[in-house]
Structure formats: structure tokens, C-alpha cells
Write a protein that holds these residues in place. Structure first.
Motif, PDB file in Angstrom:
ATOM      1  N   ALA A  87      15.156 -21.479 -15.777  1.00 62.31           N
ATOM      2  CA  ALA A  87      13.928 -21.217 -16.536  1.00 62.31           C
ATOM      3  C   ALA A  87      12.890 -20.541 -15.635  1.00 62.31           C
ATOM      4  O   ALA A  87      12.233 -19.578 -16.047  1.00 62.31           O
ATOM      5  CB  ALA A  87      13.374 -22.511 -17.120  1.00 62.31           C
ATOM      6  N   VAL A  88      12.750 -21.015 -14.405  1.00 65.53           N
ATOM      7  CA  VAL A  88      11.810 -20.395 -13.460  1.00 65.53           C
ATOM      8  C   VAL A  88      12.253 -18.971 -13.146  1.00 65.53           C
ATOM      9  O   VAL A  88      11.433 -18.050 -13.073  1.00 65.53           O
ATOM     10  CB  VAL A  88      11.682 -21.238 -12.170  1.00 65.53           C
ATOM     11  CG1 VAL A  88      10.896 -20.494 -11.095  1.00 65.53           C
ATOM     12  CG2 VAL A  88      11.013 -22.565 -12.472  1.00 65.53           C
ATOM     13  N   ARG A 133      16.341 -26.410  -6.077  1.00 63.79           N
ATOM     14  CA  ARG A 133      17.494 -27.160  -6.559  1.00 63.79           C
ATOM     15  C   ARG A 133      17.050 -28.155  -7.620  1.00 63.79           C
ATOM     16  O   ARG A 133      15.938 -28.672  -7.561  1.00 63.79           O
ATOM     17  CB  ARG A 133      18.148 -27.893  -5.392  1.00 63.79           C
ATOM     18  CG  ARG A 133      18.874 -26.959  -4.463  1.00 63.79           C
ATOM     19  CD  ARG A 133      19.658 -27.727  -3.438  1.00 63.79           C
ATOM     20  NE  ARG A 133      20.266 -26.791  -2.520  1.00 63.79           N
ATOM     21  CZ  ARG A 133      20.311 -26.952  -1.211  1.00 63.79           C
ATOM     22  NH1 ARG A 133      19.806 -28.027  -0.664  1.00 63.79           N
ATOM     23  NH2 ARG A 133      20.888 -26.055  -0.454  1.00 63.79           N
ATOM     24  N   PRO A 134      17.915 -28.460  -8.563  1.00 54.76           N
ATOM     25  CA  PRO A 134      17.543 -29.409  -9.611  1.00 54.76           C
ATOM     26  C   PRO A 134      17.188 -30.775  -9.027  1.00 54.76           C
ATOM     27  O   PRO A 134      17.772 -31.221  -8.042  1.00 54.76           O
ATOM     28  CB  PRO A 134      18.796 -29.504 -10.480  1.00 54.76           C
ATOM     29  CG  PRO A 134      19.586 -28.281 -10.173  1.00 54.76           C
ATOM     30  CD  PRO A 134      19.226 -27.895  -8.764  1.00 54.76           C
ATOM     31  N   VAL A 135      16.264 -31.440  -9.668  1.00 50.03           N
ATOM     32  CA  VAL A 135      15.833 -32.765  -9.262  1.00 50.03           C
ATOM     33  C   VAL A 135      16.714 -33.788  -9.956  1.00 50.03           C
ATOM     34  O   VAL A 135      16.965 -33.698 -11.151  1.00 50.03           O
ATOM     35  CB  VAL A 135      14.342 -32.993  -9.642  1.00 50.03           C
ATOM     36  CG1 VAL A 135      13.902 -34.396  -9.290  1.00 50.03           C
ATOM     37  CG2 VAL A 135      13.471 -31.943  -9.008  1.00 50.03           C
ATOM     38  N   ALA A 136      17.179 -34.788  -9.219  1.00 52.29           N
ATOM     39  CA  ALA A 136      18.002 -35.832  -9.828  1.00 52.29           C
ATOM     40  C   ALA A 136      17.132 -36.721 -10.698  1.00 52.29           C
ATOM     41  O   ALA A 136      16.011 -37.054 -10.341  1.00 52.29           O
ATOM     42  CB  ALA A 136      18.680 -36.664  -8.744  1.00 52.29           C
ATOM     43  N   ALA A 137      17.671 -37.082 -11.846  1.00 51.48           N
ATOM     44  CA  ALA A 137      16.874 -37.933 -12.778  1.00 51.48           C
ATOM     45  C   ALA A 137      17.282 -39.373 -12.655  1.00 51.48           C
ATOM     46  O   ALA A 137      18.311 -39.765 -12.307  1.00 51.48           O
ATOM     47  CB  ALA A 137      17.089 -37.464 -14.201  1.00 51.48           C
ATOM     48  N   GLY A 167       8.633 -21.007  -6.247  1.00 49.65           N
ATOM     49  CA  GLY A 167       9.575 -20.066  -5.677  1.00 49.65           C
ATOM     50  C   GLY A 167      10.226 -19.237  -6.767  1.00 49.65           C
ATOM     51  O   GLY A 167       9.803 -19.257  -7.920  1.00 49.65           O
ATOM     52  N   SER A 168      11.292 -18.553  -6.406  1.00 54.59           N
ATOM     53  CA  SER A 168      11.887 -17.577  -7.316  1.00 54.59           C
ATOM     54  C   SER A 168      12.798 -18.184  -8.365  1.00 54.59           C
ATOM     55  O   SER A 168      13.136 -17.526  -9.345  1.00 54.59           O
ATOM     56  CB  SER A 168      12.660 -16.524  -6.536  1.00 54.59           C
ATOM     57  OG  SER A 168      13.751 -17.117  -5.867  1.00 54.59           O
ATOM     58  N   GLY A 169      13.231 -19.410  -8.182  1.00 47.89           N
ATOM     59  CA  GLY A 169      14.182 -19.978  -9.128  1.00 47.89           C
ATOM     60  C   GLY A 169      15.535 -19.286  -8.975  1.00 47.89           C
ATOM     61  O   GLY A 169      15.864 -18.748  -7.925  1.00 47.89           O
ATOM     62  N   ALA A 170      16.312 -19.308 -10.028  1.00 51.29           N
ATOM     63  CA  ALA A 170      17.638 -18.687 -10.010  1.00 51.29           C
ATOM     64  C   ALA A 170      17.510 -17.170 -10.087  1.00 51.29           C
ATOM     65  O   ALA A 170      16.466 -16.644 -10.456  1.00 51.29           O
ATOM     66  CB  ALA A 170      18.461 -19.206 -11.183  1.00 51.29           C
TER      67      ALA A 170
END
Length: 151
Positions: free
Chosen positions: A12-13, A147-151, A122-125
Motif C-alpha cells: 500500500a505504501v 517489513r510487515p509488523v507481526a500482529a 520509506g518507499s514501501g514495496a
């Protein structure tokens, strides 16, 4: 649900960065080269070379917009772009009225905050920064923070 959204965050970013960078670069290209309808307020023309602040703003829009679009030096380019839009809002627009709806500064305000967000995210993917870091085998600070955040 939250875990899925967190996993999709870099994408999304990345898409947000692509759109914001492209639109910002288009503003600069229109002002400098008269393409896409030309500079605002010039009826298809360009801003005069070296004219303060319009020409410098257009150069920042084009260069920073392209860098953000490709995700190359995103944080630095976004910082400069955000500052230029803050200057545009406070120096050019706010002297006409307080609120963006009254002074025509909505785009400046929105771009300022959008680029400030990219300074922190930052730039994201899809960014070239991540591709270059992967090729060199290293992990950049930007790659670690997107990086994705763990939920």
C-alpha cells in the motif's frame, strides 16, 4: 484481519508512493516544459527559467517526484519535497487567507503531509532502493522499517 492489513502495508505504501511521485513530477514537467497543459496560471506556458520561486519549485517537483516515483532515495527526496510544499503553503498561499480552501493551498498542504509521511514510512514495496539493497545482499534501514509488523 489486522495481520493481513499489516502484511499488505509495504505494498500500500509502495502504491501510494508511485501515485504521489508521478503526480508531483507531472506538476514539475508541466511548469518547466509546458506539457500536460502547462504551468498553472500560464495557459499552457512554462515558468520563466530562474524565476523565484516558481522555476525552483518546478525543478524540485520534477526531480523529487521522479525519485519518489522510482523509490530511489525516497526519504531524502520526500523531505525536500515536503519542505518545498510547506514553503509554498506558508509563503505563497497563506498570505491570501488562513484556510487552504480559502487561499487555494489545498494541493500544497496535501503534498506536504503526503511527502512527510513518506519520510517516515520509506518507499514501501516496489522501490529501487529495495532492489539495489537486495542485489548487493545487504539490508538497508528502509528495507528493515518497511517489513510487515507481526500482529
Amino acid at each position: 484481519m489486522t495481520a493481513r492489513l499489516n502484511h499488505a502495508q509495504p505494498y500500500a505504501v509502495g502504491l501510494f508512493r508511485l501515485v504521489v511521485g508521478l503526480l508531483f513530477a507531472c506538476h514539475g514537467a508541466a511548469s518547466l516544459f509546458g506539457v500536460l497543459g502547462g504551468a498553472m496560471g500560464t495557459h499552457g506556458g512554462t515558468v520563466e527559467a530562474g524565476a523565484w520561486p516558481a522555476w525552483y519549485a518546478a525543478a524540485i517537483q520534477l526531480v523529487c517526484g521522479v525519485l519518489v516515483l522510482f523509490g530511489l532515495g525516497t526519504r531524502g527526496a520526500a523531505f525536500i519535497a515536503s519542505g518545498s510544499m510547506a514553503y509554498a503553503y506558508f509563503d505563497v498561499h497563506q498570505q491570501n487567507a488562513l484556510w487552504p480552501l480559502q487561499n487555494g493551498g489545498e494541493l500544497s498542504a496535501i503534498y506536504c503531509w503526503a511527502f512527510l509521511l513518506l519520510v517516515f514510512t520509506g518507499s514501501g514495496a516496489f522501490g529501487l532502493d529495495r532492489l539495489l539493497a537486495a542485489r548487493s545482499g545487504g539490508s538497508t534501514a528502509e528495507e528493515r522499517t518497511t517489513r510487515p509488523v507481526a500482529a
